[in-house]
Design a protein around this motif. Structure first.
Motif, PDB file in Angstrom:
ATOM      1  N   UNK A  15       0.848  -1.194   0.000  1.00 36.87           N
ATOM      2  CA  UNK A  15       0.000   0.000   0.000  1.00 36.87           C
ATOM      3  C   UNK A  15       0.880   1.240   0.000  1.00 36.87           C
ATOM      4  N   UNK A  16       0.558   2.187  -0.887  1.00 42.46           N
ATOM      5  CA  UNK A  16       1.444   3.315  -1.067  1.00 42.46           C
ATOM      6  C   UNK A  16       0.672   4.597  -1.351  1.00 42.46           C
ATOM      7  N   UNK A  17       1.383   5.690  -1.381  1.00 44.56           N
ATOM      8  CA  UNK A  17       0.867   7.021  -1.718  1.00 44.56           C
ATOM      9  C   UNK A  17       2.057   7.752  -2.315  1.00 44.56           C
ATOM     10  N   UNK A  18       1.919   8.267  -3.522  1.00 42.25           N
ATOM     11  CA  UNK A  18       3.066   8.846  -4.208  1.00 42.25           C
ATOM     12  C   UNK A  18       3.531  10.157  -3.594  1.00 42.25           C
ATOM     13  N   UNK A  19       2.619  10.904  -2.936  1.00 41.12           N
ATOM     14  CA  UNK A  19       3.033  12.203  -2.423  1.00 41.12           C
ATOM     15  C   UNK A  19       3.551  13.087  -3.536  1.00 41.12           C
ATOM     16  N   UNK A  20       4.699  13.702  -3.340  1.00 41.68           N
ATOM     17  CA  UNK A  20       5.235  14.628  -4.345  1.00 41.68           C
ATOM     18  C   UNK A  20       5.747  13.899  -5.585  1.00 41.68           C
ATOM     19  N   UNK A  21       5.877  12.559  -5.519  1.00 41.25           N
ATOM     20  CA  UNK A  21       6.338  11.781  -6.667  1.00 41.25           C
ATOM     21  C   UNK A  21       5.196  11.331  -7.569  1.00 41.25           C
ATOM     22  N   UNK A  22       4.082  12.018  -7.524  1.00 49.20           N
ATOM     23  CA  UNK A  22       2.995  11.772  -8.469  1.00 49.20           C
ATOM     24  C   UNK A  22       3.278  12.593  -9.728  1.00 49.20           C
ATOM     25  N   UNK A  23       3.562  11.977 -10.867  1.00 49.68           N
ATOM     26  CA  UNK A  23       3.915  12.726 -12.077  1.00 49.68           C
ATOM     27  C   UNK A  23       2.781  13.627 -12.552  1.00 49.68           C
ATOM     28  N   UNK A  24       3.143  14.682 -13.285  1.00 56.22           N
ATOM     29  CA  UNK A  24       2.124  15.637 -13.748  1.00 56.22           C
ATOM     30  C   UNK A  24       1.160  15.032 -14.757  1.00 56.22           C
ATOM     31  N   UNK A  25       1.489  13.882 -15.306  1.00 59.09           N
ATOM     32  CA  UNK A  25       0.575  13.208 -16.232  1.00 59.09           C
ATOM     33  C   UNK A  25      -0.627  12.598 -15.516  1.00 59.09           C
ATOM     34  N   UNK A  26      -0.513  12.390 -14.210  1.00 60.25           N
ATOM     35  CA  UNK A  26      -1.609  11.776 -13.453  1.00 60.25           C
ATOM     36  C   UNK A  26      -2.043  12.608 -12.250  1.00 60.25           C
ATOM     37  N   UNK A  27      -1.326  13.702 -11.961  1.00 59.79           N
ATOM     38  CA  UNK A  27      -1.652  14.498 -10.773  1.00 59.79           C
ATOM     39  C   UNK A  27      -1.320  15.964 -11.002  1.00 59.79           C
TER      40      UNK A  27
END
Length: 419
Positions: free
Chosen positions: A116-128
């Motif tokens: 189980x995870x949460x990308x935080x600031x590592x969510x790319x701009x293509x999806x966040x």
């Protein structure tokens, strides 16, 4: 002792009492095999037939522990399009959706846990469009070809909501038949961001001291125990031995962390290292090359701090003899594999049966091996032959797919996004 015999030994997890049938673990990876519709986020992340097929193949390979992953607990903060999602606000029944994949992974005796995870600031701009993190910060652009929007600091309410989401995700896995849940606290994802003094600049109870920076992890463990009181349910964690970046999470903090995790009755600690900023997967020391595992020397220093929990090291292992040596020397008790199991999902079975002494070579350039692994996972999912990247001509063909000179393979009518 013969490496196959060492790696074929069972091991009992100390708190859940579950028996791992051998010393192999399939580490969580990005599969990108689940439903994806950016205009209807609530419908994203459902396991597909392809997702189930991939875990069927890994289950047939007799890996002792199979980790599903990586599974975001919030549909707005993803590592990539097409990964499985367990979001408490989704309208579909995640328990029923995950049951077939869990059953496929466990069909031949493997234990199955979900990361189980949460990308935080590592969510790319293509999806966040608006990532969040421990503090106002930004993941550097250009890493692994990705770009990122600036992240804002999470509110107190959002932190408690994230904690609840991890607990909800663990409960879903439990009800779906999984043996446990793993918290992804490595590689620069959200929990790693909270642990890092470089990223976490908070001045409240979630930042500053090591106790405060690590608080979110232990609150999640407590919340999972409340949701899933069954003590046979495994709680695992993946953490960095070191962030390999100045001012980040250090080896000394890792040693303190594993002691606290053991006090919290965490069964299985998977040790890795690095973040998107410092991938840390290519140490140049001769001793490390000889022992293969990227993090074995760090594990040697961490191991004295682990008395009961089972320690796994992931990254760099390719051959049976160095894997067995790491176990015999008590550097770790379980060996984690990721990319080798994309090329050969049955590698553990072949090693245990004496039919292989290790993974095939990978002729793809190291910086492109992760997308190459995704291509191999999709071949597994679609029941196509897995590209044999040990062959130079196949590696060149896969490389052309990755850099856009050749179309990617993609099943007609598939509901998950193209690679």
């Amino acid at each position: 002792m013969d490496p196959a015999k060492v790696l074929g030994q069972q091991i009992k997890l100390p708190y859940s009492g579950k028996i791992v049938p051998n010393r192999f673990l399939k580490s969580a990876m990005t599969e990108r095999l689940c439903t994806w519709d950016p205009d209807h986020r609530a419908e994203c992340g459902k396991p597909t037939e392809g997702y189930i097929n991939a875990y069927k193949r890994w289950g047939e390979g007799l890996t002792g522990v199979i980790v599903l992953g990586n599974i975001p607990v919030h549909r707005d903060y993803l590592e990539a399009a097409g990964n499985a999602i367990i979001d408490k606000n989704n309208p579909w029944d995640a328990v029923e959706a995950f049951k077939p994949a869990v059953a496929a992974a466990k069909a031949h005796g493997s234990l199955c846990i979900g990361q189980l995870t949460h990308a935080g600031r590592q969510a790319p701009d293509t999806v966040c469009e608006q990532p969040v993190s421990a503090s106002d910060t930004k993941c550097p652009d250009g890493v692994m070809g990705l770009n990122f929007q600036p992240a804002r600091a999470m509110t107190e309410e959002e932190i408690w909501d994230a904690i609840d989401r991890w607990a909800f995700g663990a409960e879903v896995l439990y009800k779906a038949g999984a043996d446990g849940a793993q918290l992804h606290s490595a590689h620069g994802y959200l929990l790693s961001q909270f642990l890092s003094p470089l990223v976490n600049k908070r001045t409240d109870q979630w930042g500053g001291s090591f106790e405060n920076r690590s608080r979110i992890v232990f609150e999640i463990i407590k919340a999972i125990r409340n949701r899933v009181p069954d003590e046979s349910f495994i709680i695992s964690i993946k953490i960095n031995s070191h962030d390999f970046i100045d001012g980040g999470f250090s080896q000394e903090e890792c040693a303190t962390m594993v002691e606290k995790l053991e006090e919290a009755r965490v069964d299985l600690i998977e040790l890795s290292g690095g973040t998107y900023e410092s991938l840390a997967f290519e140490h140049k020391k001769e001793s490390t090359r000889r022992r293969e595992g990227f993090f074995v020397e760090f594990a040697d220093r961490i191991r004295p701090h682990v008395k009961k929990s089972v320690l796994c090291v992931t990254g760099g292992f390719r051959n049976a003899e160095p894997m067995a040596e790491a176990v015999k020397q008590d550097t770790c008790q379980i060996v984690g594999l990721a990319r080798p199991l994309c090329a050969e999902p049955d590698l553990p079975k072949k090693i245990l049966e004496g039919k292989s002494k290790g993974a095939a070579e990978n002729a793809v350039e190291s910086s492109l091996q992760t997308p190459a692994a995704v291509i191999q996972i999709h071949a597994m999912a679609e029941n196509r032959p897995i590209p044999d990247t040990a062959k130079k001509e196949v590696a060149e063909e896969v490389t052309e797919m990755i850099i856009g000179k050749k179309p990617m393979p993609h099943a007609e009518g598939a509901k998950y996004p193209p690679i």
